[in-house]
Scaffold this active site. Structure first.
Site, PDB file in Angstrom:
ATOM      1  N   ASP A  24       0.832  -1.212   0.000  1.00 26.86           N
ATOM      2  CA  ASP A  24       0.000   0.000   0.000  1.00 26.86           C
ATOM      3  C   ASP A  24       0.868   1.264   0.000  1.00 26.86           C
ATOM      4  O   ASP A  24       1.987   1.260   0.520  1.00 26.86           O
ATOM      5  CB  ASP A  24      -0.903  -0.028   1.253  1.00 26.86           C
ATOM      6  N   HIS A  41       2.108   3.522  -9.128  1.00 26.37           N
ATOM      7  CA  HIS A  41       1.934   2.074  -9.334  1.00 26.37           C
ATOM      8  C   HIS A  41       3.112   1.487 -10.106  1.00 26.37           C
ATOM      9  O   HIS A  41       3.555   0.376  -9.834  1.00 26.37           O
ATOM     10  CB  HIS A  41       0.625   1.810 -10.082  1.00 26.37           C
ATOM     11  N   LEU A 135      10.485 -20.792  -4.362  1.00 26.29           N
ATOM     12  CA  LEU A 135       9.521 -19.868  -3.747  1.00 26.29           C
ATOM     13  C   LEU A 135       8.179 -19.987  -4.443  1.00 26.29           C
ATOM     14  O   LEU A 135       8.111 -20.010  -5.675  1.00 26.29           O
ATOM     15  CB  LEU A 135      10.038 -18.421  -3.882  1.00 26.29           C
TER      16      LEU A 135
HETATM   17  C1  IPE Z   1      -5.522  -2.670  -0.072  1.00 28.61           C
HETATM   18  O1  IPE Z   1      -5.154  -1.343  -0.237  1.00 28.61           O
HETATM   19  C2  IPE Z   1      -5.456  -3.383  -1.380  1.00 28.61           C
HETATM   20  C3  IPE Z   1      -4.121  -3.524  -1.947  1.00 28.61           C
HETATM   21  C4  IPE Z   1      -3.011  -3.157  -1.406  1.00 28.61           C
HETATM   22  C5  IPE Z   1      -4.071  -4.147  -3.233  1.00 28.61           C
HETATM   23  P1  IPE Z   1      -6.246  -0.193  -0.403  1.00 28.61           P
HETATM   24  O2  IPE Z   1      -5.502   1.074  -0.560  1.00 28.61           O
HETATM   25  O3  IPE Z   1      -7.204  -0.553  -1.478  1.00 28.61           O
HETATM   26  O4  IPE Z   1      -7.011  -0.259   1.005  1.00 28.61           O
HETATM   27  P2  IPE Z   1      -7.885   0.838   1.746  1.00 28.61           P
HETATM   28  O5  IPE Z   1      -8.878   1.335   0.757  1.00 28.61           O
HETATM   29  O6  IPE Z   1      -6.961   1.910   2.197  1.00 28.61           O
HETATM   30  O7  IPE Z   1      -8.491   0.103   2.896  1.00 28.61           O
HETATM   31  C1  IPE Z   2      -1.656   0.307  -3.326  1.00 32.76           C
HETATM   32  O1  IPE Z   2      -1.461   1.680  -3.394  1.00 32.76           O
HETATM   33  C2  IPE Z   2      -1.922  -0.270  -4.693  1.00 32.76           C
HETATM   34  C3  IPE Z   2      -3.324  -0.665  -4.918  1.00 32.76           C
HETATM   35  C4  IPE Z   2      -4.250  -0.682  -4.011  1.00 32.76           C
HETATM   36  C5  IPE Z   2      -3.687  -1.051  -6.262  1.00 32.76           C
HETATM   37  P1  IPE Z   2      -2.655   2.723  -3.349  1.00 32.76           P
HETATM   38  O2  IPE Z   2      -3.061   3.032  -4.748  1.00 32.76           O
HETATM   39  O3  IPE Z   2      -3.749   2.218  -2.483  1.00 32.76           O
HETATM   40  O4  IPE Z   2      -1.937   3.963  -2.684  1.00 32.76           O
HETATM   41  P2  IPE Z   2      -2.534   4.980  -1.625  1.00 32.76           P
HETATM   42  O5  IPE Z   2      -3.102   4.176  -0.501  1.00 32.76           O
HETATM   43  O6  IPE Z   2      -3.578   5.765  -2.343  1.00 32.76           O
HETATM   44  O7  IPE Z   2      -1.362   5.796  -1.205  1.00 32.76           O
HETATM   45 MG    MG Z   3      -4.083   2.414  -0.502  1.00 30.85          MG
END
Ligand code: IPE
Ligand code: IPE
Ligand code: MG
Length: 246
Positions: A24, A41, A135
């Protein structure tokens, strides 16, 4: 410095066998640099390689990464499009190395929701890396734990209706066998980056007794030494599983 961390991890021994990661913070990483979210990303994709190589070096047997949740389908179409393009790019770029490193890749989730090109690419990577023995890399895509558990309930109901099992035969093992992760032990350690203190519908069943490690590091900044730091912290924990320590 980081080699010392790895050395300490190896000296300590004793797992973790299975690490799960909620990757995240890509969006915040991009915002911090005044870049569009897709570039976050893209940078996050590079960190996946760090995690995989860090896990290989530390002797981790199973690495399960949360890459795209069922709820993430509600993001704007252009962000979803960028993520899908990156998925294909990741597969094309990493396939040969993953195979060569002895990594078996599996994608877990509702893969039927993926666009055709991505569906084909994930199938290709899974087929190409089958049989790797160093792995097991599970990438959760279009994944939601409640959906996974609901699917397991449906599969069990169908078997009972077909007379292949009795309702009284349903126990925890039978449920676990119908999850996407049936081939693996439960995660010992859950890592979440970017400081968020929630599970976000990830592996709700399988994480029942996982040790939780949250780091403020944003996913694109995650490097193998961060993984090794998390493992060292895990090795200091006292896992009791509801019992009393001897
Ligand atoms: C969780 O992250 C999903 C992934 C890392 C793929 P999100 O960014 O979607 O989660 P929330 O919305 O903060 O709970
Ligand atoms: C995690 O990063 C990747 C996915 C959930 C696809 P985020 O896109 O959720 O990044 P933040 O949480 O907005 O920083
Ligand atoms: Mg996120």
């Amino acid at each position: 410095m980081s080699e010392e961390l790895l050395h300490q991890v190896t000296l300590n021994g004793a797992g973790p066998v299975h690490i799960a990661v909620i990757m995240d913070g890509n969006g915040r990483w991009a915002r911090g640099r005044a870049l569009p979210r897709p570039l976050g990303h893209q940078a996050g994709m590079r960190a996946v390689r760090e995690a995989v190589e860090g896990a290989l070096a530390a002797g981790v047997e199973v690495l399960t990464l949360f890459a795209f949740s069922q709820e993430n389908w509600q993001r704007p179409a252009d962000e979803i499009g960028a993520l899908m393009a990156l998925l294909e790019e990741y597969i094309a770029r990493e396939m040969a190395d993953l195979k060569q490193q002895g990594v078996t890749v599996r994608f877990l989730g509702d893969l039927e929701r993926l666009p055709q090109a991505q569906r084909a690419a994930v199938e290709r990577l899974m087929a190409h890396t089958e049989g790797g023995t160093r792995l097991a890399l599970n990438i959760c895509i279009s994944y939601g734990a409640r959906a996974e558990l609901t699917r397991a309930a449906r599969l069990l109901a169908e078997e009972v209706r077909a007379g292949r099992m009795a309702a009284s035969d349903i126990d925890e093992e039978q449920v676990a066998r119908r999850l996407y992760t049936s081939a693996f032990p439960d995660p010992d350690l859950l890592i979440r980056t970017s400081g968020e203190l929630r599970l976000s519908n990830f592996l709700l069943w399988q994480l029942a007794y996982a040790e939780i490690y949250v780091t403020p590091v944003l996913w694109p900044d995650f490097q193998r030494q961060h993984l090794w730091e998390a493992i060292l912290e895990y090795q200091r924990r006292d896992r009791r599983f509801g019992k009393v320590t001897a």
